[in-house]
Design a protein around this motif. Structure first.
Motif, PDB file in Angstrom:
ATOM      1  N   LYS A   1      -2.145   7.940   5.428  1.00 22.79           N
ATOM      2  CA  LYS A   1      -1.041   8.435   6.095  1.00 22.79           C
ATOM      3  C   LYS A   1      -1.203   8.343   7.765  1.00 22.79           C
ATOM      4  CE  LYS A   1      -1.378  12.247   3.106  1.00 22.79           C
ATOM      5  NZ  LYS A   1      -1.710  13.714   2.546  1.00 22.79           N
ATOM      6  N   PHE A   2      -1.170   7.106   8.298  1.00 24.74           N
ATOM      7  CA  PHE A   2      -1.212   6.782   9.402  1.00 24.74           C
ATOM      8  C   PHE A   2      -0.171   5.803   9.839  1.00 24.74           C
ATOM      9  CE2 PHE A   2      -3.231   3.896  12.970  1.00 24.74           C
ATOM     10  CZ  PHE A   2      -2.515   4.842  13.971  1.00 24.74           C
ATOM     11  N   ILE A   3      -0.020   4.769   8.989  1.00 24.33           N
ATOM     12  CA  ILE A   3       0.994   3.595   9.210  1.00 24.33           C
ATOM     13  C   ILE A   3       2.377   3.986   8.408  1.00 24.33           C
ATOM     14  CG2 ILE A   3       1.543   1.322   9.001  1.00 24.33           C
ATOM     15  CD1 ILE A   3      -0.861   1.499  10.985  1.00 24.33           C
TER      16      ILE A   3
ATOM     17  N   GLU B   1       7.181   3.656   0.774  1.00 20.34           N
ATOM     18  CA  GLU B   1       7.389   5.207   0.921  1.00 20.34           C
ATOM     19  C   GLU B   1       7.284   5.877  -0.518  1.00 20.34           C
ATOM     20  OE1 GLU B   1       7.867   8.478   1.824  1.00 20.34           O
ATOM     21  OE2 GLU B   1       8.692   7.741   3.320  1.00 20.34           O
ATOM     22  N   THR B   2       6.201   6.375  -0.667  1.00 19.94           N
ATOM     23  CA  THR B   2       5.841   7.215  -2.068  1.00 19.94           C
ATOM     24  C   THR B   2       5.938   8.576  -1.843  1.00 19.94           C
ATOM     25  OG1 THR B   2       3.585   6.862  -1.460  1.00 19.94           O
ATOM     26  CG2 THR B   2       4.933   5.186  -2.953  1.00 19.94           C
TER      27      THR B   2
ATOM     28  N   PHE C   1       2.445   7.753  11.732  1.00 17.10           N
ATOM     29  CA  PHE C   1       2.790   9.382  11.900  1.00 17.10           C
ATOM     30  C   PHE C   1       1.829   9.676  12.966  1.00 17.10           C
ATOM     31  CE2 PHE C   1       3.743   7.907   7.348  1.00 17.10           C
ATOM     32  CZ  PHE C   1       4.635   8.397   7.279  1.00 17.10           C
ATOM     33  N   ALA C   2       2.084  10.357  13.614  1.00 17.46           N
ATOM     34  CA  ALA C   2       1.469  10.932  14.696  1.00 17.46           C
ATOM     35  C   ALA C   2       0.338  12.002  14.322  1.00 17.46           C
ATOM     36  CB  ALA C   2       2.220  11.900  16.107  1.00 17.46           C
ATOM     37  N   ARG C   3      -0.728  11.963  15.053  1.00 16.57           N
ATOM     38  CA  ARG C   3      -1.850  13.205  14.798  1.00 16.57           C
ATOM     39  C   ARG C   3      -1.711  13.922  15.904  1.00 16.57           C
ATOM     40  NH1 ARG C   3      -5.417  10.198  11.426  1.00 16.57           N
ATOM     41  NH2 ARG C   3      -4.173   9.681  10.053  1.00 16.57           N
ATOM     42  N   TYR C   4      -1.367  15.299  15.762  1.00 21.50           N
ATOM     43  CA  TYR C   4      -0.896  16.182  16.972  1.00 21.50           C
ATOM     44  C   TYR C   4      -1.141  17.566  16.398  1.00 21.50           C
ATOM     45  CZ  TYR C   4       3.213  17.127  14.008  1.00 21.50           C
ATOM     46  OH  TYR C   4       4.018  17.591  12.802  1.00 21.50           O
ATOM     47  N   LYS C   5      -1.374  18.363  17.603  1.00 14.18           N
ATOM     48  CA  LYS C   5      -1.697  19.875  17.369  1.00 14.18           C
ATOM     49  C   LYS C   5      -0.126  20.528  17.636  1.00 14.18           C
ATOM     50  CE  LYS C   5      -6.480  20.280  17.730  1.00 14.18           C
ATOM     51  NZ  LYS C   5      -7.633  20.016  18.558  1.00 14.18           N
ATOM     52  N   ILE C   6      -0.011  21.395  17.006  1.00 14.26           N
ATOM     53  CA  ILE C   6       1.116  22.228  17.335  1.00 14.26           C
ATOM     54  C   ILE C   6       0.869  23.848  17.148  1.00 14.26           C
ATOM     55  CG2 ILE C   6       2.613  21.802  15.134  1.00 14.26           C
ATOM     56  CD1 ILE C   6       4.988  22.255  16.986  1.00 14.26           C
TER      57      ILE C   6
ATOM     58  N   PHE D   1       0.877  -1.240   0.078  1.00 13.27           N
ATOM     59  CA  PHE D   1      -0.091  -0.103   0.036  1.00 13.27           C
ATOM     60  C   PHE D   1       0.519   1.370  -0.014  1.00 13.27           C
ATOM     61  CE2 PHE D   1      -2.068  -3.369   2.077  1.00 13.27           C
ATOM     62  CZ  PHE D   1      -3.402  -3.413   1.629  1.00 13.27           C
ATOM     63  N   ASP D   2       0.510   2.399  -0.644  1.00 10.71           N
ATOM     64  CA  ASP D   2       1.362   3.544  -0.692  1.00 10.71           C
ATOM     65  C   ASP D   2       0.913   3.838   0.619  1.00 10.71           C
ATOM     66  OD1 ASP D   2       1.899   2.931  -3.338  1.00 10.71           O
ATOM     67  OD2 ASP D   2       0.602   4.417  -3.950  1.00 10.71           O
ATOM     68  N   TYR D   3       1.734   4.989   1.019  1.00 10.90           N
ATOM     69  CA  TYR D   3       1.806   5.426   2.555  1.00 10.90           C
ATOM     70  C   TYR D   3       0.426   6.155   2.724  1.00 10.90           C
ATOM     71  CZ  TYR D   3       2.789  10.474   2.006  1.00 10.90           C
ATOM     72  OH  TYR D   3       2.495  11.930   1.627  1.00 10.90           O
ATOM     73  N   ASP D   4      -0.091   6.898   1.691  1.00  7.38           N
ATOM     74  CA  ASP D   4      -1.167   7.631   1.575  1.00  7.38           C
ATOM     75  C   ASP D   4      -2.417   6.943   0.883  1.00  7.38           C
ATOM     76  OD1 ASP D   4      -0.325   7.709  -1.091  1.00  7.38           O
ATOM     77  OD2 ASP D   4      -0.261   9.693  -1.287  1.00  7.38           O
ATOM     78  N   GLU D   5      -2.143   5.699   1.260  1.00  4.91           N
ATOM     79  CA  GLU D   5      -3.722   4.756   0.782  1.00  4.91           C
ATOM     80  C   GLU D   5      -4.387   4.275   1.910  1.00  4.91           C
ATOM     81  OE1 GLU D   5      -4.044   1.411  -2.613  1.00  4.91           O
ATOM     82  OE2 GLU D   5      -1.955   1.922  -1.971  1.00  4.91           O
ATOM     83  N   GLU D   6      -5.572   4.054   1.875  1.00  7.16           N
ATOM     84  CA  GLU D   6      -6.247   3.495   2.894  1.00  7.16           C
ATOM     85  C   GLU D   6      -5.799   1.848   2.707  1.00  7.16           C
ATOM     86  OE1 GLU D   6     -10.434   4.010   2.403  1.00  7.16           O
ATOM     87  OE2 GLU D   6     -10.193   5.923   3.778  1.00  7.16           O
ATOM     88  N   ILE D   7      -5.737   1.271   3.936  1.00  9.64           N
ATOM     89  CA  ILE D   7      -5.457  -0.027   3.994  1.00  9.64           C
ATOM     90  C   ILE D   7      -6.573  -0.864   4.808  1.00  9.64           C
ATOM     91  CG2 ILE D   7      -3.894  -1.956   5.159  1.00  9.64           C
ATOM     92  CD1 ILE D   7      -2.005   0.418   5.626  1.00  9.64           C
TER      93      ILE D   7
END
Lengths: 420, 275
Positions: free
Chosen positions: A357-359, A391-392, A408-413, A296-302
């Motif tokens: 974009k999570f794993i 890694e795409t 990939f962390a979900r965060y606020k900054i 899977f591409d990193y920006d693809e749903e699994i």
């Protein structure tokens, strides 16, 4: 002078497996009867040869070649039965190769098991001498190192106690201490560190590092413990079913090994369903179009498709799914009570979607089962349906190959005003 | 650095440096023998006295049965001394066979874990037999004093016969050791050989009572030559060695020794695989 201390050329070790006899050793009676049988067969059909159909050749090692340089610390990894121990046995001359050639320069000491030759009735002091002699030390050498050995093993008070009264920890410490103070040019070590407490293991690894770094000795180390191999060895050889499949720097070898690790079950598809238990009928990774996928591409749903056969329904039944990273470390677990979805059917089908974009890029596998909490885990499937996240072009692309985590962390900054 | 020797391991390669290796591992040989001796009588109450009691009691029984009841001739020496002069080499031989044949299996963990010339193991167990031999030689000395029996000059030839006894024990021991590693049948055969051998060797009686026409055949037993030699050296006086028989017997001993070493070395490399 050439710096190669071990040179192995097309080394093979063959065992003949006989399916006729169950005993591990031959009984004279069998040898005689077989001889008579063969003779009879030869008389009856003299041209058929004496090849018996019930023996089978088995190669514990096949055409293995490699070279080791002075001062290298080399790990040997592989699954059970890959031929690691056979290789060490050949190198240490315990058994003879069937084919091929080994050239060794320098004195070899092998530590295939700690405490080899310890006699339970003898005291610690006596066993140090005996064990030292077995490992190839001269009496003067042992005498010279005696105090060092005793100090390393931390058994001063029990020197004159028979080792049969030692605790297993003391026993192992004493055994390792003798071996560690050997001074061979080449040290072969097999799994000895699997014993002893963590602190002592650390001491042993330290000792081996010191021996090789400061004294330029060569160490060959066989282990299942990737952590110690990674720490101790610069180079690693991977064996698989008796064949050398990889020989390079340790991080690369460990990566290679974990990819080859277990046989990759791409998907589960069962035909013979039982009506007595709860089972997975099928499990597979699919892409957005529901087509089977392994990468899977990193920006693809699994997506994971799961089909359940619920022959033993219980309202407490759950579906549990965990994601493993390449080292089989659990990243997260999903737990769903099945009663939420149950409408009386015998077969249920689910699609689980992991957002894009999570794993992080890497290699993953699943663990799943149907727990009935506290009572039974139905159909536990471990380490199945491996897939790659590619890694795409993520923002970490520049750090490809580095370990920056598995999600990939979900965060606020937000930027804060400086006070004052 | 250039002095380091290069070791080459190949299939079927006979080790050129075998005897050198054996010499290099001599310390291991000492230590194994020392261990076997040390351990032999551990946790026994009377310890090494066992090495005295067993041959002594056998000697008493043989003296009573063969000397007093059967009234066999004693070559001019007191019957107990006649028996004991034979008992010494026989005990050495039989203990060695028993110890050696079990030694490889008893040290299986060593064999499957460490390299050394395997010959060391049976050889060191024969040394333990020899220590028992030396201990029970004390009994002989005691008996001689008791009977005021003074040996003549021939006693100085005794070491020569001890060497033959060694060769016999080593030769037969190696055969049995190698065979026992592969065929465990020998675990049952060895005690039988030892038991039977006591009666077919001239231990309880003088070999002069064997009819002349059978003596050559009888001398095929390697222990006949050794025992006759021991008696000749210890008893002196009337005892005589039947020369053709002694030569045959010694020949058998040498054959057993040479072929034993040959067979042992031939099978040695596979010990780790079959044991």
């Amino acid at each position: 002078m050439d710096d190669t201390v071990i040179k192995v050329d097309n080394l093979s070790k063959k065992y003949i497996l006989s399916h006729r006899q169950r005993e591990s050793y031959a009984a004279l009676r069998d040898v005689i009867t077989r001889g008579v049988q063969n003779l009879g067969r030869k008389i009856l059909s003299p041209f058929s040869g004496s090849q018996s159909s019930t023996t089978e050749e088995f190669f514990a090692l096949k055409d293995v070649s490699f070279e080791i340089k002075r001062g290298d610390r080399v790990g040997i990894i592989g699954r059970n039965g890959a031929g690691k121990s056979t290789l060490l046995k050949l190198l240490s001359r315990i058994t003879e190769p069937s084919n091929g050639r080994i050239e060794i320069t320098g004195r070899v000491a092998s530590l295939l098991e700690v405490g080899t030759g310890f006699h339970p009735e003898l005291t610690g002091r006596e066993n140090i001498y005996l064990n030292g002699a077995i490992l190839g030390m001269a009496r003067m050498e042992i005498k010279r190192k005696f105090d060092e050995i005793v100090a390393f093993a931390e058994i001063e008070r029990f020197l004159d106690t028979p080792v049969k009264r030692y605790s297993s920890g003391m026993y192992v410490r004493l055994a390792f201490a003798v071996a560690a103070n050997l001074e061979p040019e080449i040290l072969l070590v097999d799994e000895v560190l699997a014993v002893g407490d963590a602190q002592f293991q650390k001491k042993c690894v330290g000792k081996m590092e010191e021996v090789s770094k400061n004294k330029g000795r060569t160490v060959l180390f066989v282990s299942h413990n990737m952590g110690i191999v990674a720490q101790l060895c610069e180079k690693t050889i991977v064996l698989e079913k008796g064949v050398l499949v990889f020989n390079n720097d340790t991080p690369l070898a460990i990566d290679f090994y974990s990819k080859r690790g277990s046989q990759n079950i791409k998907k589960i598809q069962r035909e013979d369903l039982s009506d007595k238990t709860n089972q997975f009928i099928s499990v597979k990774n699919v892409d957005e179009a529901l087509k089977e996928a392994e990468a899977f591409d990193y920006d693809e749903e699994i997506n994971l498709l799961v089909e359940l056969n619920l022959s033993r329904w219980s309202q407490f039944l759950e579906l549990a799914i965990s994601l493993y990273d390449k080292d089989k470390k659990r990243i997260f677990t999903i737990l769903e009570p099945l009663a939420k979805y149950y409408t009386g059917e015998k077969i249920m089908r689910f699609q689980i979607t992991i957002p894009a974009k999570f794993i992080a890029p890497g290699r993953y596998s699943w663990l799943m089962c149907m727990p009935l909490p506290g009572i039974e885990n139905y159909d536990l499937l471990d380490d199945i349906c491996k897939f790659n996240v590619l890694e795409t072009g993520s923002e970490f692309a520049r750090y490809y190959g580095r370990d920056y985590g598995v999600v990939f962390a979900r965060y606020k900054i937000k930027k804060l005003k400086l006070l004052g | 650095m250039n002095t380091e020797k290069k070791l080459i391991i190949e299939a079927g390669r006979t080790e050129k440096h075998y005897w050198l290796d054996l010499w290099r591992y001599r310390e291991l040989f000492y230590f194994l023998a020392w261990r076997d001796i040390l351990v032999r009588y551990k946790q026994t109450v009377i310890g090494f006295v066992w090495a005295l009691i067993r041959p002594f009691l056998t000697m008493v029984v043989f003296t009573v049965v063969f000397g007093k009841l059967a009234r066999l001739p004693s070559e001019g020496a007191p019957y107990p001394i006649l028996v004991f002069a034979a008992m010494l080499p026989w005990q050495f031989f039989s203990n060695s066979l028993a110890e050696a044949s079990g030694s490889l299996i008893g040290n299986a963990n060593l064999i499957s874990k460490v390299y050394f010339p395997r010959l060391i193991i049976p050889a060191s167990s024969i040394i333990t037999g020899f220590v028992d031999f030396l201990i029970s030689a004390l009994i002989l000395a005691g008996l001689m004093m008791w009977y005021h029996f003074v040996p003549d000059w021939r006693i100085v030839t005794l070491p020569f016969f001890v060497a033959i006894a060694f060769a016999a024990a080593m030769g037969c021991g190696l055969w049995l050791t190698a065979l026992n590693a592969k065929y465990r049948d020998f675990r049952y055969i060895v005690p039988f050989i030892v038991q039977l051998g006591l009666y077919i060797s001239p231990v309880g009686f003088s070999s002069s009572i064997i009819p002349q026409k059978w003596r050559l055949l009888y001398s095929l037993n390697p222990m006949v030559g050794v025992i006759d030699g021991f008696r000749w050296a210890i008893l002196g006086g009337q005892s005589a060695v039947y020369m053709p028989g002694f030569l045959i017997s010694t020949g058998v001993v040498l054959l057993a020794l040479v072929s034993g070493i040959w067979y042992f070395r031939k099978t040695e490399k596979t010990f780790a695989d079959v044991i």
